[in-house]
Design a protein around this motif. Structure first.
Motif, PDB file in Angstrom:
ATOM      1  N   PRO A 102       0.795  -1.220   0.000  1.00  9.87           N
ATOM      2  CA  PRO A 102       0.000   0.000   0.000  1.00  9.87           C
ATOM      3  C   PRO A 102       0.835   1.282   0.000  1.00  9.87           C
ATOM      4  N   ASN A 103       2.043   1.230   0.547  1.00  9.64           N
ATOM      5  CA  ASN A 103       2.859   2.442   0.663  1.00  9.64           C
ATOM      6  C   ASN A 103       4.115   2.411  -0.200  1.00  9.64           C
ATOM      7  N   GLY A 104       4.060   1.711  -1.321  1.00 15.85           N
ATOM      8  CA  GLY A 104       5.260   1.649  -2.136  1.00 15.85           C
ATOM      9  C   GLY A 104       4.979   1.098  -3.521  1.00 15.85           C
ATOM     10  N   PRO A 105       6.020   1.029  -4.328  1.00 18.32           N
ATOM     11  CA  PRO A 105       5.851   0.528  -5.699  1.00 18.32           C
ATOM     12  C   PRO A 105       5.671  -0.990  -5.715  1.00 18.32           C
ATOM     13  N   ARG A 106       5.103  -1.473  -6.783  1.00 15.46           N
ATOM     14  CA  ARG A 106       4.929  -2.917  -6.892  1.00 15.46           C
ATOM     15  C   ARG A 106       6.290  -3.588  -7.071  1.00 15.46           C
ATOM     16  N   VAL A 107       6.367  -4.824  -6.623  1.00 13.80           N
ATOM     17  CA  VAL A 107       7.609  -5.580  -6.631  1.00 13.80           C
ATOM     18  C   VAL A 107       7.353  -6.890  -7.377  1.00 13.80           C
ATOM     19  N   ALA A 108       8.233  -7.233  -8.298  1.00 17.64           N
ATOM     20  CA  ALA A 108       8.074  -8.448  -9.095  1.00 17.64           C
ATOM     21  C   ALA A 108       8.209  -9.697  -8.231  1.00 17.64           C
ATOM     22  N   VAL A 109       7.366 -10.701  -8.534  1.00 16.79           N
ATOM     23  CA  VAL A 109       7.489 -12.024  -7.939  1.00 16.79           C
ATOM     24  C   VAL A 109       8.331 -12.849  -8.900  1.00 16.79           C
ATOM     25  N   ILE A 110       9.369 -13.460  -8.357  1.00 14.15           N
ATOM     26  CA  ILE A 110      10.305 -14.233  -9.159  1.00 14.15           C
ATOM     27  C   ILE A 110      10.408 -15.653  -8.611  1.00 14.15           C
ATOM     28  N   ILE A 111      11.183 -16.471  -9.279  1.00 20.69           N
ATOM     29  CA  ILE A 111      11.374 -17.851  -8.867  1.00 20.69           C
ATOM     30  C   ILE A 111      12.755 -17.983  -8.231  1.00 20.69           C
ATOM     31  N   GLY A 112      12.762 -18.469  -7.010  1.00 16.51           N
ATOM     32  CA  GLY A 112      14.011 -18.776  -6.327  1.00 16.51           C
ATOM     33  C   GLY A 112      14.239 -20.278  -6.370  1.00 16.51           C
ATOM     34  N   GLU A 113      15.419 -20.692  -5.959  1.00 16.96           N
ATOM     35  CA  GLU A 113      15.715 -22.124  -5.896  1.00 16.96           C
ATOM     36  C   GLU A 113      16.521 -22.422  -4.648  1.00 16.96           C
ATOM     37  N   ARG A 114      16.141 -23.467  -3.969  1.00 15.19           N
ATOM     38  CA  ARG A 114      16.846 -23.902  -2.756  1.00 15.19           C
ATOM     39  C   ARG A 114      16.883 -25.421  -2.774  1.00 15.19           C
ATOM     40  N   ASN A 115      18.065 -25.988  -2.680  1.00 15.18           N
ATOM     41  CA  ASN A 115      18.241 -27.443  -2.676  1.00 15.18           C
ATOM     42  C   ASN A 115      17.557 -28.100  -3.873  1.00 15.18           C
ATOM     43  N   GLY A 116      17.641 -27.456  -5.039  1.00 16.28           N
ATOM     44  CA  GLY A 116      17.064 -28.020  -6.260  1.00 16.28           C
ATOM     45  C   GLY A 116      15.561 -27.864  -6.383  1.00 16.28           C
ATOM     46  N   ARG A 117      14.935 -27.150  -5.449  1.00 21.18           N
ATOM     47  CA  ARG A 117      13.481 -26.968  -5.457  1.00 21.18           C
ATOM     48  C   ARG A 117      13.150 -25.507  -5.730  1.00 21.18           C
ATOM     49  N   GLU A 118      12.270 -25.260  -6.693  1.00 17.62           N
ATOM     50  CA  GLU A 118      11.864 -23.890  -7.022  1.00 17.62           C
ATOM     51  C   GLU A 118      10.750 -23.427  -6.084  1.00 17.62           C
ATOM     52  N   TYR A 119      10.755 -22.130  -5.811  1.00 21.71           N
ATOM     53  CA  TYR A 119       9.721 -21.530  -4.969  1.00 21.71           C
ATOM     54  C   TYR A 119       9.563 -20.071  -5.367  1.00 21.71           C
ATOM     55  N   LEU A 120       8.472 -19.452  -4.912  1.00 21.46           N
ATOM     56  CA  LEU A 120       8.194 -18.047  -5.220  1.00 21.46           C
ATOM     57  C   LEU A 120       8.761 -17.137  -4.145  1.00 21.46           C
ATOM     58  N   LYS A 121       9.263 -15.988  -4.588  1.00 16.16           N
ATOM     59  CA  LYS A 121       9.698 -14.929  -3.686  1.00 16.16           C
ATOM     60  C   LYS A 121       9.633 -13.636  -4.479  1.00 16.16           C
ATOM     61  N   THR A 122       9.795 -12.504  -3.803  1.00 17.98           N
ATOM     62  CA  THR A 122       9.826 -11.236  -4.543  1.00 17.98           C
ATOM     63  C   THR A 122      11.270 -10.872  -4.858  1.00 17.98           C
ATOM     64  N   ALA A 123      11.433  -9.990  -5.822  1.00 18.98           N
ATOM     65  CA  ALA A 123      12.765  -9.541  -6.222  1.00 18.98           C
ATOM     66  C   ALA A 123      13.480  -8.856  -5.061  1.00 18.98           C
ATOM     67  N   ASN A 124      12.746  -8.313  -4.094  1.00 20.60           N
ATOM     68  CA  ASN A 124      13.348  -7.624  -2.951  1.00 20.60           C
ATOM     69  C   ASN A 124      13.769  -8.571  -1.832  1.00 20.60           C
ATOM     70  N   ASP A 125      13.301  -9.810  -1.871  1.00 19.76           N
ATOM     71  CA  ASP A 125      13.625 -10.773  -0.823  1.00 19.76           C
ATOM     72  C   ASP A 125      15.016 -11.347  -1.023  1.00 19.76           C
ATOM     73  N   GLY A 126      15.605 -11.778   0.074  1.00 20.63           N
ATOM     74  CA  GLY A 126      16.818 -12.583  -0.013  1.00 20.63           C
ATOM     75  C   GLY A 126      16.381 -14.006  -0.331  1.00 20.63           C
ATOM     76  N   GLU A 127      16.929 -14.954   0.395  1.00 23.67           N
ATOM     77  CA  GLU A 127      16.546 -16.356   0.177  1.00 23.67           C
ATOM     78  C   GLU A 127      15.125 -16.620   0.663  1.00 23.67           C
TER      79      GLU A 127
END
Length: 94
Positions: free
Chosen positions: A57-82
């Motif tokens: 609500p108080n900022g610009p939109r952030v892209a949702v991207i695909i991360g990978e951990r131990n060979g498994r894909e998952y969703l996260k935002t571009a601003n997130d770390g792991e």
């Protein structure tokens, strides 16, 4: 050209590992509510059928991207770390 979907809610798995914490994501697109499993959302993003974003609500939109951990894909935002903290902080859509 891909559709743009804003994710405004998640269904959590209950896992204590944040990268395993999302079962489904959902939001509103073209006036209708939608919900996809995490795997469906990953497949849609990878095929470029859909671009997903989180719109705080108080900022610009952030892209949702695909991360990978131990060979498994998952969703996260571009601003997130792991850890997908931005998605996990959304309301429940279940």
């Amino acid at each position: 050209m891909s559709e743009t979907h804003i994710i405004d809610g998640v269904i959590k798995t209950g896992s204590s590992a944040a990268h395993d914490g999302i079962a489904s994501v959902g939001g509103e697109h073209a006036g209708r509510r939608w919900r996809d499993t995490q795997q469906q959302a990953i497949d849609n993003i990878k095929s470029r059928r859909v671009s997903c974003y989180v719109a705080p609500p108080n900022g610009p939109r952030v892209a949702v991207i695909i991360g990978e951990r131990n060979g498994r894909e998952y969703l996260k935002t571009a601003n997130d770390g792991e850890q997908p903290n931005n998605l996990l902080s959304l309301r429940s859509c279940g």
